[in-house]
Design an enzyme around this catalytic site. Structure first.
Site, PDB file in Angstrom:
ATOM      1  N   ASP A  19      -6.357  -0.133   2.147  1.00  0.00           N
ATOM      2  CA  ASP A  19      -7.403   0.553   2.651  1.00  0.00           C
ATOM      3  C   ASP A  19      -6.788   1.365   3.307  1.00  0.00           C
ATOM      4  O   ASP A  19      -8.161   2.248   4.019  1.00  0.00           O
ATOM      5  CB  ASP A  19      -8.105  -0.812   3.006  1.00  0.00           C
ATOM      6  N   HIS A  46      -8.530   5.647   0.457  1.00  0.00           N
ATOM      7  CA  HIS A  46     -10.218   6.027  -0.182  1.00  0.00           C
ATOM      8  C   HIS A  46      -9.889   7.514   0.323  1.00  0.00           C
ATOM      9  O   HIS A  46      -9.085   7.944   0.467  1.00  0.00           O
ATOM     10  CB  HIS A  46     -11.067   5.338   0.746  1.00  0.00           C
ATOM     11  N   GLU A  89      -6.839   0.789  -3.148  1.00  0.00           N
ATOM     12  CA  GLU A  89      -8.071   0.911  -2.627  1.00  0.00           C
ATOM     13  C   GLU A  89      -7.565   1.964  -1.507  1.00  0.00           C
ATOM     14  O   GLU A  89      -7.863   2.116   0.014  1.00  0.00           O
ATOM     15  CB  GLU A  89      -8.225  -0.290  -1.848  1.00  0.00           C
TER      16      GLU A  89
END
Ligand code: MN
Length: 323
Positions: free
Chosen positions: A286, A15, A13
């Site tokens: 993240d 980005h 995850e």
């Protein structure tokens, strides 16, 4: 803290953003401290130095990259969304080509037009070797259990790739969030919204029709692993909207995968391992919204056997993403 040798990791995850997508990042800055924002804005569009350095320090061998939320799903014009999805995915394929051993990709899809999204997902998997798609919750209020996405899920099943269901704002802000803006987003609201979206998929009968489909949830499963017994118990007392072959907990165990992204805490990790099974819990960070180092230090020092740590850090991801 004791120093631990970082285990090899795959993170999924992670980005990025490119300039044409900055207009969609509306609320995301709200409530974030200025210094943190500056660092995030520096790292989001960057692929060659800061990102690789953070990965190296954390022991992350491969990052599966995805466009930051909400991306094109906030675009009102379906034709523009479709065109920009192709551009975003070609851009990402170029980044991966520069660092083929370090990066892989999830497709960014314009779900306003399900047929176009199907075509683009197929193109991304077959031509760019992307590992699946990341979907940022509802698209202008339409959820993925909608009838219009029947063909989309059939394509997902036939391509045999997972869908990462990433958090998003609720379509309408609940009255209960008023007066406390921090409840709307990352601290609370996104988790509730995403868990509800996951339950909609289960209750729609999607996984009876397509039992091999896999959906990935972040934040240790948005608290759903904690709820298995209660979901089943109250579901059995409810008037069914649609007949289901199994209880909700069984779909959660068989069709869902959870990541540790944004949740560096041993108690929920142990709950996930017990509730979801050791094959269904995957490391993620993240980046750059969360520190890859804190995520890595957490999993490297969590009280796990080395066999289990290896499963969470990379072996489960290798199997699920066919890396
Ligand atoms: Mn995220």
């Amino acid at each position: 803290m004791k120093s631990v040798k970082p285990m090899k990791k795959i993170a999924l995850e992670e980005h990025f953003i490119t300039a044409p997508f900055e207009e969609y990042e509306t609320n995301i800055e709200e409530g974030r401290k200025a210094a943190a924002s500056q660092d995030i804005n520096l790292r989001l569009p960057e692929f060659d130095q800061l990102r690789l350095e953070a990965m190296d320090k954390a022991g992350i061998e491969i990052s599966v990259l995805s466009m930051t939320s909400p991306g094109l799903q906030a675009e009102k014009d379906a034709a523009i969304a479709g065109q920009k999805a192709v551009e975003a995915n070609d851009f990402l394929a170029g980044v991966i080509a520069r660092h083929p051993k370090r990066f892989a990709g999830f497709a960014h899809l314009a779900l306003q037009e399900p047929e176009a999204a199907i075509k683009e997902l197929k193109r991304c998997v077959k031509e760019h070797n992307f590992k699946g798609a990341m979907i940022n919750g509802h698209t202008n209020g339409v959820y993925l259990d909608d009838e219009c996405y029947k063909g989309f899920w059939e394509a997902v099943a036939s391509l045999d790739v997972p869908i990462y269901l990433h958090p998003a704002d609720a379509f309408e802000m609940p009255q209960s969030y008023h007066d406390y803006p921090m409840l709307r987003g990352a601290m609370w609201g996104w988790g509730v919204e995403t868990a509800t979206h996951a339950l909609r998929l289960i209750l729609s009968g999607l996984f009876d029709r397509l039992p091999t489909v896999k959906v990935i949830l972040e934040h240790m499963g948005e608290a759903l692993p904690f709820m298995l017994w209660r979901l089943d118990s109250r579901f059995q007392l409810s008037e069914p909207t649609r007949p289901l072959q199994k209880l909700p907990s069984q779909y959660l165990k068989e069709n869902f995968i959870v990541t540790t992204s944004g949740a560096c805490d041993n108690a929920p990790l142990q709950c996930c391992l017990t509730a979801m099974g050791e094959d269904n819990v995957l490391f993620s960070t993240d980046y750059p919204f969360e520190s890859a180092q804190i995520a890595a230090d957490f999993i490297d020092s969590a009280p796990l056997s080395e066999e289990l740590r290896a499963k969470i850090c990379y072996q489960n991801a290798e199997r699920i993403l066919k890396l």
